[in-house]
Structure formats: C-alpha cells, structure tokens
Design an enzyme around this catalytic site. Structure first.
Site, PDB file in Angstrom:
ATOM      1  CD  GLU A  71      -2.972  -1.157   2.274  1.00  0.00           C
ATOM      2  OE1 GLU A  71      -2.665  -0.650   3.363  1.00  0.00           O
ATOM      3  OE2 GLU A  71      -4.086  -1.662   2.035  1.00  0.00           O
ATOM      4  CD  GLU A 100      -9.751  -1.505   7.907  1.00  0.00           C
ATOM      5  OE1 GLU A 100      -8.823  -2.047   8.537  1.00  0.00           O
ATOM      6  OE2 GLU A 100      -9.613  -1.068   6.756  1.00  0.00           O
ATOM      7  CG  ASP A 118      -7.529  -5.800   5.028  1.00  0.00           C
ATOM      8  OD1 ASP A 118      -7.043  -6.063   6.137  1.00  0.00           O
ATOM      9  OD2 ASP A 118      -7.548  -4.672   4.535  1.00  0.00           O
TER      10      ASP A 118
HETATM   11  O1  GCW Z   1      -6.942  -3.151   6.425  1.00  0.00           O
HETATM   12  C1  GCW Z   1      -6.089  -2.293   5.751  1.00  0.00           C
HETATM   13  C2  GCW Z   1      -6.415  -0.938   6.265  1.00  0.00           C
HETATM   14  C3  GCW Z   1      -5.261   0.017   6.273  1.00  0.00           C
HETATM   15  C4  GCW Z   1      -4.085  -0.665   6.967  1.00  0.00           C
HETATM   16  C5  GCW Z   1      -3.720  -1.906   6.182  1.00  0.00           C
HETATM   17  C6  GCW Z   1      -2.584  -2.683   6.827  1.00  0.00           C
HETATM   18  C7  GCW Z   1      -2.400   0.295   8.365  1.00  0.00           C
HETATM   19  O2  GCW Z   1      -7.497  -0.439   5.523  1.00  0.00           O
HETATM   20  O3  GCW Z   1      -5.664   1.174   6.951  1.00  0.00           O
HETATM   21  O4  GCW Z   1      -2.970   0.193   7.102  1.00  0.00           O
HETATM   22  O5  GCW Z   1      -4.835  -2.770   6.124  1.00  0.00           O
HETATM   23  O6  GCW Z   1      -2.889  -3.638   7.524  1.00  0.00           O
HETATM   24  O7  GCW Z   1      -1.447  -2.358   6.626  1.00  0.00           O
END
Ligand code: GCW
Length: 714
Positions: free
Chosen positions: A306, A407, A379
């Site tokens: 990311e 989240e 995720d």
């Molecule tokens: O779940 C996603 C989140 C990001 C997060 C990323 C990660 C810290 O939307 O906000 O970043 O995973 O785990 O690195």
C-alpha cells in the site's frame, strides 16, 4: 421515628447501581455481592506476605492491595514475619526459597512467565501460595488469583499451574504521532507524544495493568504506516519514558520502523538493505535505541505494501530487508516482525499474493525474524478462510495478526465479539503435517519446532473514557490476551469471565450477555457478507455497504472485484477454472472447498462463482438463501436488542443506555446492509424477494448516492 430510622438503615444497605463509565475495564474490583462467598474469601485470605523487592513486586503489592480490599471490602494486612494461618504468600522461587515449598526441578516447567497457585500448609499454617520463577510470573499469578475471586471461583484447595502457549503477545497500535489513529474508532491516540517524556498520564499505568492482567507482554506504539520521526532522538526519549512505565508490568515496547528512515532522518540517498552505509545506519540506530531502552522489543515493518517503502524498491527481497534489520538488532536481543500483508493490483487475485511472494523466502530469514500474517488472505473480513501461508512456511516462525479494531465489523458502533472468529482460525486444520496441523500449532511454534512465536492484535484503544468507545470492544481486547496465553480456552469461557468482571456475576446477566456476545459474530457475517461474500464495504472508510463500487484507483480496492456478480451468478471462482488460489492449500483443505456442491455455505462465494439458481444445502436457491441470510442477520440484531432490554434493572444506567443506543445503530445498519446489498444483487439475479420478507424501504439509487466523507478512522 422508629420507621424513619429503619428506612434510613435500609437505604444505607441497598447498593444502588451506580453510574459507571467503563474506565476500569475488567479490573473494577467491586465488593463481592455474595455474602456467603465473601466471608469464605475473607477467611481464606487474612494476611498477605510479599517476598521480594522490585518495581514488578511493587506492582504486585499494589494490585493485590487494591483488588482484595475492593473485592472483600476488608483491610488485609501485609505481614513480614512467619506466616500466620490463611496467609497469601507471594514471591518467586528464589525469594521464597527459605520456605522450601517445592522441589527445585518442579518449578522449572513454569519458564519465565508461568505461575503456580497452590493451597498448602506452610510452617504448620494453611496458606495460599502464588509463585513463579520470575517477578513477572508472580504478577500474572496475582492477576489470575484476583480473577478467580472476581468471578466467584473457589480459592481453597487450589492447585493451578499456568504457562503461556505463545511467546510474544502483542498489541499493534496504528497510532500516528499527531495522535490520529488509523482505523481508530475510540478517540485519538492514548499516547500524548507532545507532553512526553515528562508528563506521565495515569492512563499509561492503567493500560499496563489491563494488559498485564491478560498476559499481553508487548506493544507496538506506532502505526505500521510509519513515520520515521519516531526514530529520532527526541521521540526515542518519549518512547523510553513509556517503556519505563510499562516495564514493571512485563510489557516491552516495539516500534514500527519506516524502511526509508535512513533517507528521511539519516539523509542518506538510499535505503537499499545491501548497502553498507545503510546497514551501518541501522546498526547505529539500534545501539542508540538500546542505550535508552535496554529491553527494547524490536521493529515491526510494513514494506512494499500500500505504498510503503521497502526492499523491493531496490530489487531486493523481503528477506533481504528483514535480515538487514535483524542483523542490526540481534546483538542487542531485538527481533524483527515483518508483515506479509502485500498485494499487487496487477495480480489476477489478491488472495494469492502474500503466498506467492513469501513462500519462496521460507528458510531465508534470520533466526530473530518472525513473519506476521493476517488471519485471512484478504483483510480482516467478517469471515475469511485461514491464510494459506499458515502451513506453507515451515522454516519461518509465523506470527498471527488479528484486528481488534473493527474496521470491517461495524467499527465503533456494532457489538461484535471476536473470540469465535479468532478461535475459528486458530482451530482450522492446515493439514500441512498431516491431520491436526492446526493454525494454532503453527502459531505457537510447536508444529515446526520454533522457539519464537507470537500473536498480535491491532488495538482498538483510544482516549475515550472507556478506552474502546463501544463498551463491548473491551471484550475483544480481553479475548486477544486470554487466547494468546491459552488458545484452548473457549469463547464461552472467555465471555463469561469478561462479563463477570465487567458487569456482574448475576447469572441472568452472565447468561444473557453471553448469549448476545456469542451470536454477534455470526450476525455480522449474515447482515454484511453472508455465504462467503467479502470486501463489499464502502471504499476508503469501509463502513457501510457499497457492492456496486467500481471506480477506485486500484481494481483490488473495489467491491466488484470480489463478488463478481453478473447475470449468471455471483462469487469469486478460485478453483482450477478460475484463479486457482485453492492450489495454495494442502490437498485435504482443497478438497473441502473445491466442489461447489460440497463446499460449506460459509465459504461458498469465497471459492465459487455459482448460479443464482444454485441449490444450497438448505434446499433453497442461492438467491433465496442470500435473502434468508441477510434477514437472519437483521433478526439476530433484533434479538440482541430484546435480550439487552431485559437487563435494564441489572446494569448501571450509564452503560445500559449506551449499549442500548449503539444496538439501535447496529440494527439500523443491519437493515441498511440487507436492503442495499439485496437490491443491488437483484439487478443481476432478476429474482423477486421471497414472500414474507421485509421489503426495502428505499430504492437502490438512494443507497448508491449516500456519501460518508467524515466516517471515522479513514
Ligand atoms: O486493512 C487495511 C487498512 C489500512 C491498513 C492496512 C494494513 C495500516 O485499511 O488502513 O494500514 O490494512 O494492515 O497495513
């Protein structure tokens, strides 16, 4: 006159349900409300003898003093001399050596963190002994003893031995230095970097107590999307101040390290892990940290994920990057936790990416490196199959990453008890070394003989008075600690313990709340993503439903990528005819999922694109089953509300009302999810809602035009 006196007396005796703000978590230490037990406890603990002097033993003394005096409403004296009858004797195997309590070898199995609590005769007196090889073990024992009393367990004839199954039991804070918490729904960060190092907020100490009480022994203070500033000297002084506060509670500090820090704060022109100057920079940085924090835990790293910098920017591998940091830390006793959360928009299936990038590196990491893997391949969804990395890297210790902050689970407003989710993953059989090669045995190191092992939870803590905003968020923090210590505990048991300590021991309260908690995880799966749907939440903020979203900057951030609905059906084909992600599992696991007629409903759309008419195990068509499941989710929340209302007179008004209001939001959201998703999927299925089902009260267009620019945590 007589009547007035009587009335006054009566009023004094009735203990009103006082308003509680939730700050005390599960360490409330309120007077035991069972008089018979209260007298038994008072009789069993008439004096306390603490052997040993250290900051940790001071913490032990303080906790027992506060805990027992609160629970028993009696001032229990500390004694120094020979034990009298009913003394609680507390100390390590060395500070208690003179009492010759146990044969020497007998306690070796307790290791450095385990403890033993026994009832026995000492110098002719009946006593209770809490002991361990280390002060920290004694502290864990003391908390365990207090938990027994708080949950009304017997404390006579004890013979308890307890050791943690997992070595590193960590919280990961996604807290930025400006106190914004990424995916945080409980206010701003508890770390007030501006006033540190001088100002020590009482909260830091209570944070340490809460964590120690459930066995958490490390904390990563800052976000994995890291800012290199935390590695500069002024910030390291602040980190050192926190380390000093946490140390007496057995909690080590760790930092998320930004891979490009040598460039950003070291002014080098590269961060290439094979470059000598870069390597020396990290070595010097590590030394600097250890002079300030001699027991520093190590680094957590998110790299090439990311947009974060990493070794791949220099044509190097994750192992090259991790090993460079590991080499800098290993002479000082530190470790590297390298995250496997990677995915690439070019790949045809995000599911497969981590496995593809990491399995070739198995055996290439240094001894002091753990690879931290999220529980599922995508995720932190309401339900995911276990990540195929578990079982596929036998030469590398794999650390589990769970997400406490919700989240994708309703964030700060939905009641979702996550222990069943954690257990589902830990109990899953990878078949990597034959039957019964569970994820838990990989994570605890036993399956592949690793001495390093760990479980981390992305923290759901903020500066809200009650720490987690939703009072039930506390239960997920609690469950993470308890399961990391002993994953064989059941979700039910952990829930009961938590309820008894947090609310009340009244059986009506315990049973009702436990019911609510235990249904809550399946409820969220059903009203958000039933039958194996996943990642269909709104882009960016991830709060509500947006299965229609198809305009994100990357295809793998869009819900349409994951559900693949069309006129024929819905779901992601991950079998041989599709992305073949299933290939990443052992044959025995593949077999469970490969056939769409045999695959359990829970995972169906994770692995198959099936027709709307597909016949489900229930006999319904897929479309009707989908409607049924969404409705079931809504109904579960109604049932949770109904059960909660029955508790009105048993719960203090403040927390009762707070949860009541939050459940109303959850119910409204569940309906929103059901309506928005079904209306959208109906545009493909073309099938009517089954008779008798609640009809949506808005059009699809209405849901699609809703925007949430200020949704929290984003
Ligand atoms: O779940 C996603 C989140 C990001 C997060 C990323 C990660 C810290 O939307 O906000 O970043 O995973 O785990 O690195």
């Amino acid at each position: 006159m007589k009547n007035t006196l009587l009335l006054m007396l009566l009023l004094c005796c009735i203990q009103p349900l006082r308003a509680e703000d939730g700050y005390d978590l599960w360490l409330r230490y309120k007077r035991i409300d069972n008089n018979a037990l209260l007298s038994t406890y008072r009789r069993t603990i008439a004096a306390i003898h603490i052997a040993g002097n250290s900051l940790v033993m001071d913490a032990v003394k303080k906790e027992l003093d506060q805990g027992l005096n609160g629970l028993l409403q009696a001032h229990i004296p500390f004694t120094n001399g020979q034990p009298v009858n009913n003394t609680l004797i507390v100390g390590t195997t060395s500070t208690l050596a003179a009492l010759k309590l146990f044969p020497k070898d007998d306690l070796q199995q307790l290791g450095t963190e385990g403890f033993r609590i026994t009832s026995r005769t000492v110098a002719g007196k009946v006593c209770t002994v809490i002991t361990a090889n280390t002060d920290i073990g004694v502290l864990y024992g003391a908390f365990h003893f207090l938990r027994l009393i708080q949950t009304l367990q017997p404390v006579a004839n004890l013979n308890i031995t307890s050791t943690p199954r997992v070595k590193l039991r960590l919280l990961n804070h996604w807290d930025n230095l400006n106190r914004y918490v990424e995916r945080g729904y409980a206010g701003i960060s508890i770390w007030n970097w501006h006033t540190l190092p001088e100002y020590i907020d009482d909260r830091y100490i209570d944070y340490a107590r809460a964590n120690a009480s459930i066995g958490i022994n490390g904390t990563v203070l800052n976000n994995v999307n890291a800012n290199a500033t935390v590695l500069t000297a002024p910030y390291l002084h602040k980190v050192a101040a926190l380390a000093d506060v946490l140390r007496p509670y057995g909690i080590k500090v760790y930092l998320s390290a930004r891979f490009s820090a040598p460039m950003e704060i070291g002014h080098l022109n590269t961060a290439d892990p094979l470059n000598d100057t870069v390597r020396q920079w990290w070595q010097a940085k590590a030394k600097e940290i250890y002079t300030m924090i001699p027991d520093f835990g190590g680094f957590l790293v998110k790299a090439n994920s990311e947009g974060q910098p990493g070794p791949q920017s220099y044509g190097r591998t994750h192992a090259d990057g991790a090993n460079m940091l590991a080499d800098a830390l290993s002479p000082l006793g530190g470790i590297v936790i390298w995250r496997a959360f990677v995915y690439d928009p070019e790949a045809n299936d995000r599911f497969k990416q981590a496995y593809d990038e990491f399995t070739p590196l198995d055996g290439k990491f240094r001894k002091n490196v753990l690879v931290q893997v999220k529980n599922g391949p995508i995720d932190f969804q309401p339900r995911e199959p276990f990540s195929p990395l578990f079982g596929a890297m036998p030469k590398t210790p794999l650390m589990m990453e769970f997400q406490l902050t919700q989240e994708y689970l309703g964030q700060g407003t939905h009641l979702v008890y996550e222990a069943p989710l954690f257990k589902e993953v830990l109990d899953a059989d990878t078949h990597s070394k034959g039957k019964n090669s569970t994820v838990a045995k990989i994570v605890d190191g036993t399956l592949n003989d690793h001495t390093l092992s760990g479980i981390a939870g992305v923290a759901n803590i903020g500066n809200e008075r009650n720490w987690t905003n939703h009072p039930f968020g506390q239960a997920n923090w609690y469950a993470l600690g308890r399961l990391s210590w002993d994953y064989s505990l059941s979700s039910e048991q952990i829930a009961s313990e938590w309820i008894r300590q947090t609310f009340s021991n009244d059986p009506t309260v315990v049973n009702t709340i436990r019911n609510i908690m235990l249904t809550s995880r399946e409820a969220v799966v059903n009203y958000m993503t039933p039958l194996g749907l996943h990642h269909i939440m709104g882009n960016g903020h991830h709060y509500g439903p947006a299965p229609w979203s198809n305009k994100a900057p990357r295809p793998d951030w869009d819900p349409v990528y994951y559900h693949k609905a069309d006129a024929k059906g819905v779901g992601f084909d991950r079998t041989a005819s599709g992305s073949n992600a299933l290939q990443q599992y052992q044959p025995a696991v593949r077999q469970l999922y490969a056939d769409s007629n045999a695959c359990s409903d829970q995972y169906l759309l994770w692995f198959h694109h099936v027709s709307w008419q597909h016949k489900m195990h229930s006999g319904r068509t897929l479309w009707n089953e989908l409607c049924h499941k969404y409705q079931e989710g809504v109904d579960s929340v109604s049932a949770m509300q109904q059960q909660w209302r029955q508790l009105k007179k048993h719960i203090d008004p403040e927390r009762f009302h707070q949860v009541e209001m939050l459940l109303a939001i959850q119910h409204k959201d569940a309906i929103w999810w059901r309506n928005a998703c079904l209306l959208y999927f109906q545009t493909f299925s073309g099938m009517p809602f089954p008779a008798g089902y609640e009809q949506p009260d808005h059009t699809l267009g209405y849901y699609q035009q809703e925007r949430f620019p200020y949704a929290p945590g984003n």
